[in-house]
Design an enzyme around this catalytic site. Structure first.
Site, mmCIF file in Angstrom:
data_model
loop_
_atom_site.group_PDB
_atom_site.id
_atom_site.type_symbol
_atom_site.label_atom_id
_atom_site.label_comp_id
_atom_site.label_asym_id
_atom_site.label_seq_id
_atom_site.Cartn_x
_atom_site.Cartn_y
_atom_site.Cartn_z
ATOM 1 N N SER A 83 0.834 -1.206 0.000
ATOM 2 C CA SER A 83 0.000 0.000 0.000
ATOM 3 C C SER A 83 0.866 1.252 0.000
ATOM 4 O O SER A 83 1.976 1.251 0.540
ATOM 5 C CB SER A 83 -0.882 0.002 1.252
ATOM 6 O OG SER A 83 -1.464 1.274 1.463
ATOM 7 N N TYR A 95 -2.470 -0.290 9.939
ATOM 8 C CA TYR A 95 -2.646 -0.833 8.587
ATOM 9 C C TYR A 95 -1.341 -0.709 7.795
ATOM 10 O O TYR A 95 -0.863 -1.677 7.201
ATOM 11 C CB TYR A 95 -3.778 -0.088 7.868
ATOM 12 C CG TYR A 95 -3.871 -0.425 6.399
ATOM 13 C CD1 TYR A 95 -4.258 -1.697 5.980
ATOM 14 C CD2 TYR A 95 -3.569 0.525 5.416
ATOM 15 C CE1 TYR A 95 -4.334 -2.016 4.630
ATOM 16 C CE2 TYR A 95 -3.644 0.221 4.071
ATOM 17 C CZ TYR A 95 -4.026 -1.048 3.681
ATOM 18 O OH TYR A 95 -4.099 -1.363 2.348
#
Length: 341
Positions: free
Chosen positions: A136, A161
């Site tokens: 990501s 995350y």
């Protein structure tokens, strides 16, 4: 810049096949005649009906096999690799969302760390031609230097995350080093499009408009120092993945990481303006959101901006869909799918 076209004789395992990116990638591979094995646990992080609607589009393909399972269950993963012996694995199953990782950290460790470890272990014991996995843009944390390059320092994530995604890159590197697993990590930059994730801002703004509610914009109402995002249309993401599948790294440590982003960040307010305009076109009447400005949320980064030079050099591809074009396809789909006309 060479890459091999997809080989229809191989079996492609796609985890998170009912998810946004997993669905589109599965569909593209199936349309090219490939054998696709999809796994998903169909969790209720967002509307499960949307996941089922995606799967309904995949089921007519004879070459598609769907398995309802969870990558964090080691026995399930081992059984799948033992029975089907996939040649290529694309790991897109993960608990997504920066803000949700503050509310519910457990699921991030379960899916993103334990789940990915199980995939790596399976690739170790049942060797594959190529493991491609989702990382990501959030790994860049609060980096000030833009555009973000794959060689940048990424040891300061600002959300759990992001930490799990950085951990995935480290784990993949280690397994590549120890067991010569060809692995490629993909740092996605704000993926959007039809049948996308309802927890994403553009989708939520559209929901709120039809519910007659104001939208919350987390930029302090500061238009001069607005948040910037590199919005990347789903078709561009899928084409990038498809090309990279056919180009496993061959270095001594066969592990590489690529950005897949639009290389053209937009101010959040510009994006919202474009969404109002495309929704106006889809409905045939003027659309304006009622806006409520809020402080920036913990874990949000001020800007995401991808350098795509490495991707272009490797497979001759650079994402190209403009936000106007991409959002028009999204709002047209939304209005039809939710019967808003």
């Amino acid at each position: 810049m060479s890459y091999k076209p997809l080989d229809p004789s191989k079996t492609y395992l796609i985890t998170g096949a009912a998810g946004f990116v997993g669905f589109y990638l599965s569909k593209k591979l199936l349309e090219k005649g490939c054998r696709v094995l999809g796994i998903d646990n169909l969790n209720d992080y967002y509307d499960v009906n949307l996941k089922h609607a995606r799967l309904e589009q995949l089921k007519p393909f004879e070459q598609f096999t769907f398995l309802d399972g969870d990558i964090s269950d080691k026995q399930t993963i081992e059984a799948i690799f033992n029975e089907y012996k996939p040649n290529v694995v694309v790991n897109l199953a993960a608990q997504a969302g920066v803000r949700y990782s503050i509310e519910n950290p457990d699921v991030y460790i379960q899916s993103n760390i334990i789940g990915f470890y199980n995939i790596l272990e399976a690739c170790r014991h049942y060797p594959v031609d190529h493991l491609v996995y989702a990382s990501s843009s959030s790994v860049y944390g609060a980096n000030k230097k833009v555009p973000f390059e794959e060689t940048d320092f990424v040891d300061t994530p600002v959300s759990l995350y992001a930490s799990t995604k950085k951990s995935n890159e480290l784990m993949a590197h280690t397994y590549s080093h120890l067991y010569k697993i060809p692995a490629t990590g993909l740092r996605f930059f704000t993926v959007y499009g039809p049948m996308g994730r309802p927890d994403m801002a553009y989708f939520g703004f559209t929901d709120k408009y039809f519910a007659g509610k104001s939208i919350n914009i987390f930029n302090n109402g500061d238009f001069d120092n607005d948040l910037y995002r590199d919005f990347t249309y789903i078709d561009d993401i899928v084409e990038g993945i498809e090309r990279l599948i056919g180009k496993p790294p061959v270095e001594a440590v066969p592990h590489k990481v690529f950005n897949i982003g639009n290389n053209n960040p937009e101010k959040l307010m510009t994006f919202i303006g474009a969404l109002e305009k495309t929704l106006t076109n889809s409905l045939g009447r003027e659309v304006q959101f009622e806006k409520k400005f809020e402080p920036i949320k913990p874990g949000d980064v001020p800007a995401t901006y991808a350098s795509t030079d490495l991707l272009q050099a490797a497979v001759g591809f650079k994402p190209k869909t403009s936000i106007q074009e991409g959002l028009q396809k999204f709002t047209d789909w939304y209005v039809e799918y939710y019967k808003k006309k």
